[in-house]
Design a protein around this motif. Structure first.
Motif, PDB file in Angstrom:
ATOM      1  N   GLN A 201      -9.860   5.330 -12.092  1.00  0.00           N
ATOM      2  CA  GLN A 201      -9.416   4.149 -11.343  1.00  0.00           C
ATOM      3  C   GLN A 201      -7.995   4.340 -10.820  1.00  0.00           C
ATOM      4  O   GLN A 201      -7.683   3.968  -9.684  1.00  0.00           O
ATOM      5  N   ALA A 202      -7.134   4.931 -11.645  1.00  0.00           N
ATOM      6  CA  ALA A 202      -5.761   5.201 -11.213  1.00  0.00           C
ATOM      7  C   ALA A 202      -5.758   6.202 -10.065  1.00  0.00           C
ATOM      8  O   ALA A 202      -5.000   6.053  -9.091  1.00  0.00           O
ATOM      9  N   TRP A 203      -6.598   7.219 -10.163  1.00  0.00           N
ATOM     10  CA  TRP A 203      -6.708   8.226  -9.089  1.00  0.00           C
ATOM     11  C   TRP A 203      -7.172   7.571  -7.796  1.00  0.00           C
ATOM     12  O   TRP A 203      -6.572   7.790  -6.734  1.00  0.00           O
ATOM     13  N   ALA A 204      -8.231   6.760  -7.865  1.00  0.00           N
ATOM     14  CA  ALA A 204      -8.786   6.137  -6.661  1.00  0.00           C
ATOM     15  C   ALA A 204      -7.791   5.196  -6.001  1.00  0.00           C
ATOM     16  O   ALA A 204      -7.718   5.111  -4.768  1.00  0.00           O
ATOM     17  N   ALA A 205      -7.008   4.495  -6.810  1.00  0.00           N
ATOM     18  CA  ALA A 205      -6.021   3.564  -6.259  1.00  0.00           C
ATOM     19  C   ALA A 205      -4.919   4.281  -5.496  1.00  0.00           C
ATOM     20  O   ALA A 205      -4.290   3.699  -4.606  1.00  0.00           O
ATOM     21  N   ARG A 206      -4.696   5.543  -5.827  1.00  0.00           N
ATOM     22  CA  ARG A 206      -3.616   6.300  -5.192  1.00  0.00           C
ATOM     23  C   ARG A 206      -4.122   7.250  -4.114  1.00  0.00           C
ATOM     24  O   ARG A 206      -3.314   7.841  -3.390  1.00  0.00           O
ATOM     25  N   MET A 207      -5.433   7.392  -4.010  1.00  0.00           N
ATOM     26  CA  MET A 207      -6.031   8.256  -2.998  1.00  0.00           C
ATOM     27  C   MET A 207      -6.641   7.351  -1.932  1.00  0.00           C
ATOM     28  O   MET A 207      -7.813   6.987  -1.982  1.00  0.00           O
ATOM     29  N   SER A 208      -5.821   6.960  -0.964  1.00  0.00           N
ATOM     30  CA  SER A 208      -6.242   5.926  -0.010  1.00  0.00           C
ATOM     31  C   SER A 208      -7.323   6.380   0.961  1.00  0.00           C
ATOM     32  O   SER A 208      -8.065   5.557   1.487  1.00  0.00           O
ATOM     33  N   SER A 209      -7.417   7.664   1.210  1.00  0.00           N
ATOM     34  CA  SER A 209      -8.378   8.177   2.185  1.00  0.00           C
ATOM     35  C   SER A 209      -9.768   8.335   1.568  1.00  0.00           C
ATOM     36  O   SER A 209      -9.957   9.091   0.615  1.00  0.00           O
ATOM     37  N   GLN A 210     -10.734   7.631   2.124  1.00  0.00           N
ATOM     38  CA  GLN A 210     -12.110   7.769   1.653  1.00  0.00           C
ATOM     39  C   GLN A 210     -12.616   9.189   1.855  1.00  0.00           C
ATOM     40  O   GLN A 210     -13.368   9.716   1.030  1.00  0.00           O
ATOM     41  N   VAL A 211     -12.197   9.814   2.939  1.00  0.00           N
ATOM     42  CA  VAL A 211     -12.612  11.187   3.213  1.00  0.00           C
ATOM     43  C   VAL A 211     -12.104  12.126   2.127  1.00  0.00           C
ATOM     44  O   VAL A 211     -12.854  12.952   1.592  1.00  0.00           O
ATOM     45  N   LEU A 212     -10.832  12.012   1.781  1.00  0.00           N
ATOM     46  CA  LEU A 212     -10.268  12.897   0.765  1.00  0.00           C
ATOM     47  C   LEU A 212     -10.823  12.603  -0.620  1.00  0.00           C
ATOM     48  O   LEU A 212     -10.961  13.514  -1.443  1.00  0.00           O
ATOM     49  N   ARG A 213     -11.159  11.341  -0.882  1.00  0.00           N
ATOM     50  CA  ARG A 213     -11.826  11.043  -2.159  1.00  0.00           C
ATOM     51  C   ARG A 213     -13.171  11.755  -2.223  1.00  0.00           C
ATOM     52  O   ARG A 213     -13.554  12.305  -3.258  1.00  0.00           O
ATOM     53  N   GLY A 214     -13.892  11.740  -1.116  1.00  0.00           N
ATOM     54  CA  GLY A 214     -15.186  12.425  -1.082  1.00  0.00           C
ATOM     55  C   GLY A 214     -15.055  13.921  -1.264  1.00  0.00           C
ATOM     56  O   GLY A 214     -15.856  14.550  -1.973  1.00  0.00           O
ATOM     57  N   VAL A 215     -14.042  14.508  -0.635  1.00  0.00           N
ATOM     58  CA  VAL A 215     -13.800  15.946  -0.783  1.00  0.00           C
ATOM     59  C   VAL A 215     -13.527  16.285  -2.246  1.00  0.00           C
ATOM     60  O   VAL A 215     -14.082  17.244  -2.796  1.00  0.00           O
ATOM     61  N   SER A 216     -12.682  15.496  -2.895  1.00  0.00           N
ATOM     62  CA  SER A 216     -12.337  15.754  -4.287  1.00  0.00           C
ATOM     63  C   SER A 216     -13.556  15.619  -5.201  1.00  0.00           C
ATOM     64  O   SER A 216     -13.736  16.405  -6.133  1.00  0.00           O
ATOM     65  N   ARG A 217     -14.391  14.647  -4.923  1.00  0.00           N
ATOM     66  CA  ARG A 217     -15.587  14.465  -5.754  1.00  0.00           C
ATOM     67  C   ARG A 217     -16.575  15.623  -5.576  1.00  0.00           C
ATOM     68  O   ARG A 217     -17.196  16.077  -6.545  1.00  0.00           O
ATOM     69  N   ARG A 218     -16.712  16.099  -4.350  1.00  0.00           N
ATOM     70  CA  ARG A 218     -17.618  17.238  -4.135  1.00  0.00           C
ATOM     71  C   ARG A 218     -17.088  18.496  -4.810  1.00  0.00           C
ATOM     72  O   ARG A 218     -17.851  19.247  -5.432  1.00  0.00           O
TER      73      ARG A 218
END
Length: 216
Positions: free
Chosen positions: A74-91
């Motif tokens: 949750q802390a990571w997601a709150a600081r990673m504003s870009s949905q695209v970059l969140r998706g990259v990190s999850r993949r």
């Protein structure tokens, strides 16, 4: 050399089969937007003080909080504003998790077998089960990010490999500053919130490109 040092070397090795060859650390869209050869090292440095600092901090905190990984995410997601970059990190995290569960089965005690977990959290758990220090895991994150950018530059720009190695060596002090900054962190609430809006913008533009060499 200790076992933890060997694991750290493995995690920092770009040949580890976790899809690292598909990543440019945002360099490809930056080059498309006009970044020049003589700006690559500065671009990598800018990442160290923004997005990479956040990811290294998340990995360090995950290492200390394997029983509170939801709060860390949750802390990571709150600081990673870009949905695209969140998706990259999850993949990327999914690929690393797949490998980690084969090499270090104890990782499965803390993470789902086929989950799309952010990469820094997977790294933090791998560090925890293998006895890596906070400094070691932070250094892995920082070095791997710089190496990703520098390696990608060889494919995207007219770069002499010796120059690329020089850029990497020149960023060692910046890497160590990052390590010193984030290694003491243990609480998810203390993860820094440094952002890089232009890198976010580049990522969103890149996601819609039809012709691209790297995934991100």
């Amino acid at each position: 050399m200790s076992a933890s040092e060997v694991v750290a070397l493995m995690l920092a090795d770009g040949r580890l089969p976790t899809g690292g060859h598909t990543q440019s650390g945002g360099l490809e869209p930056a080059v498309r937007a006009g970044l020049k050869v003589n700006q690559v090292a500065e671009y990598a440095r800018d990442r160290l003080y923004t997005v990479t600092r956040v990811e290294a901090a998340v990995a360090v905190v995950a290492r200390s909080n394997t029983d509170q990984l939801q709060a860390v995410e949750q802390a990571w997601a709150a600081r990673m504003s870009s949905q695209v970059l969140r998706g990259v990190s999850r993949r990327q995290g999914r690929l690393l998790l797949r490998l980690a569960q084969r090499v270090w089965p104890e990782v499965g005690r803390f993470l789902p077998a086929d989950g799309e977990v952010p990469r820094p959290i997977v790294l933090g758990v791998v560090a925890a089960v293998n006895g890596l220090s906070a400094e070691q895991v932070a250094r892995v994150v920082a070095y791997e990010d710089v190496q990703t950018v520098v390696s990608a530059s060889l494919k995207l720009l007219p770069v002499d490999p010796a120059d690329a190695a020089t850029w990497l060596a020149g960023l060692h002090d910046d890497i160590e500053r990052l390590v010193k900054d984030v290694a003491p962190l243990t609480d998810p609430d203390t993860v820094p919130a440094d952002g890089a809006p232009l890198i976010d913008l580049f990522a969103h533009q890149h996601a819609t490109e039809r012709m691209r060499l790297f995934h991100a």
